[in-house]
Design an enzyme around this catalytic site. Sequence first.
Site, PDB file in Angstrom:
ATOM      1  N   THR A   1      64.862  45.827  34.146  1.00 32.03           N
ATOM      2  CA  THR A   1      66.069  45.473  33.395  1.00 32.03           C
ATOM      3  C   THR A   1      66.816  46.732  32.965  1.00 32.03           C
ATOM      4  OG1 THR A   1      65.180  43.398  32.592  1.00 32.03           O
ATOM      5  CG2 THR A   1      66.750  44.486  31.147  1.00 32.03           C
TER       6      THR A   1
ATOM      7  N   ILE B   1      64.322  31.669  31.397  1.00 25.31           N
ATOM      8  CA  ILE B   1      65.219  32.680  30.835  1.00 25.31           C
ATOM      9  C   ILE B   1      64.386  33.632  29.992  1.00 25.31           C
ATOM     10  CG2 ILE B   1      67.269  33.087  29.396  1.00 25.31           C
ATOM     11  CD1 ILE B   1      67.923  30.050  29.821  1.00 25.31           C
TER      12      ILE B   1
ATOM     13  N   THR C   1      63.532  45.944  27.083  1.00 32.05           N
ATOM     14  CA  THR C   1      63.023  45.618  28.421  1.00 32.05           C
ATOM     15  C   THR C   1      61.530  45.352  28.290  1.00 32.05           C
ATOM     16  OG1 THR C   1      62.535  46.464  30.631  1.00 32.05           O
ATOM     17  CG2 THR C   1      62.766  48.099  28.894  1.00 32.05           C
ATOM     18  N   GLY C   2      61.038  44.399  29.061  1.00 31.98           N
ATOM     19  CA  GLY C   2      59.612  44.110  28.982  1.00 31.98           C
ATOM     20  C   GLY C   2      59.338  42.649  29.241  1.00 31.98           C
TER      21      GLY C   2
ATOM     22  N   GLY D   1      59.617  39.353  28.620  1.00 34.09           N
ATOM     23  CA  GLY D   1      60.634  38.698  27.798  1.00 34.09           C
ATOM     24  C   GLY D   1      60.128  37.649  26.835  1.00 34.09           C
TER      25      GLY D   1
HETATM   26  N1  ASP Z   1      62.899  41.495  29.852  1.00 36.63           N
HETATM   27  C1  ASP Z   1      63.149  40.976  31.172  1.00 36.63           C
HETATM   28  C2  ASP Z   1      62.799  39.520  31.228  1.00 36.63           C
HETATM   29  O1  ASP Z   1      61.795  39.130  30.665  1.00 36.63           O
HETATM   30  C3  ASP Z   1      62.406  41.678  32.236  1.00 36.63           C
HETATM   31  C4  ASP Z   1      62.636  43.161  32.272  1.00 36.63           C
HETATM   32  O2  ASP Z   1      62.705  43.794  31.219  1.00 36.63           O
HETATM   33  O3  ASP Z   1      62.732  43.713  33.386  1.00 36.63           O
HETATM   34  O4  ASP Z   1      63.502  38.780  31.873  1.00 36.63           O
END
Ligand code: ASP
Length: 308
Positions: free
Chosen positions: A174, A203, A225-226, A228
């Site tokens: 992300t 989502i 980011t992480g 979610g």
């Molecule tokens: N946070 C994003 C999600 O869970 C994934 C990511 O950070 O790449 O959709």
Amino acid sequence: MTQKSWSLAIHGGAGTMSPDVMTDAQQREYKAALQAALDAGAAVLARGGAALDAVEAAIVVLEDDPHFNAGRGAVFTYEGVNELDASIMDGRDRSAGAVTGVTHVKNPVKLARAVMEDSPHVFLSREGAEQFAREQGLEIVDAAWFATPERRRQLEELKAKKLSWFDVDLKYGTVGAVAVDSEGHAAAATSTGGLTGKRWGRIGDSPVIGAGNYADDRACAVSATGAGEFFIRAGVAHEICARMRLLGEDAQTAADAVIAEVGKMGGDGGVIVAAPNGTTVFSFNTPGMYRGRADSNGRSEVAIFAGE
Ligand code: ASP
């Protein structure tokens, strides 16, 4: 005379990247990609532009770059589609816009901004969001624009090995940007393809205001980011701003405390934070996070691994 100051931080996802796994050439590629996005946002701020325009400019570069899981190069759903999520928030009045599950809008962050500025709503989804994008005259592309062979390979690997959504590749690509402009206004934007192999209209936190993205001039701007699901449950971005505003914590203390909470819940990932006093901080509980920051004092740096 006080110099007009500004600051900007970006991320391109947190994950298991380590110097043993990434070649020097790969590290240089990612750093160049991050630097290009950082420069695009910094150019806006350096000429006295608004934080909102700066975060949008940085995100557009990252969305167009196939290295990151946003726009072109987004991960695939279980059914082999690129479903994109994005959000943006203006710290001046906490106006916000977000979209989820769009499949043909070239730059989802621009659509999120149109939702904020040109609709009475905050959050639009799927076909409706696409219809709104067309009405707003935003650039529409064929679904093939987003698809890359590497992301398709990752989906095939997930299916073949029956991996969990949180295991595959363990790189949350992300993208996000946070800024404070020379007027002292904060803004944040986040854009993603979500998780490889996501199903059932899943989502994540990225388009959820207060979870993956938040901006409030009284406190800070945050992009996450992480994994979610954990970031939604912890209300990460709002929680960091609330700690700063109500407890008087500095950005690093607040961010570290909330990422520690996410870790205790079983989640991994990270955040970038920009505070009105010009501080930008990173906090992540993964081995690395693609990241960068720039400010009016001449700082301009990008990094990948922890401790860099
Ligand atoms: N946070 C994003 C999600 O869970 C994934 C990511 O950070 O790449 O959709």
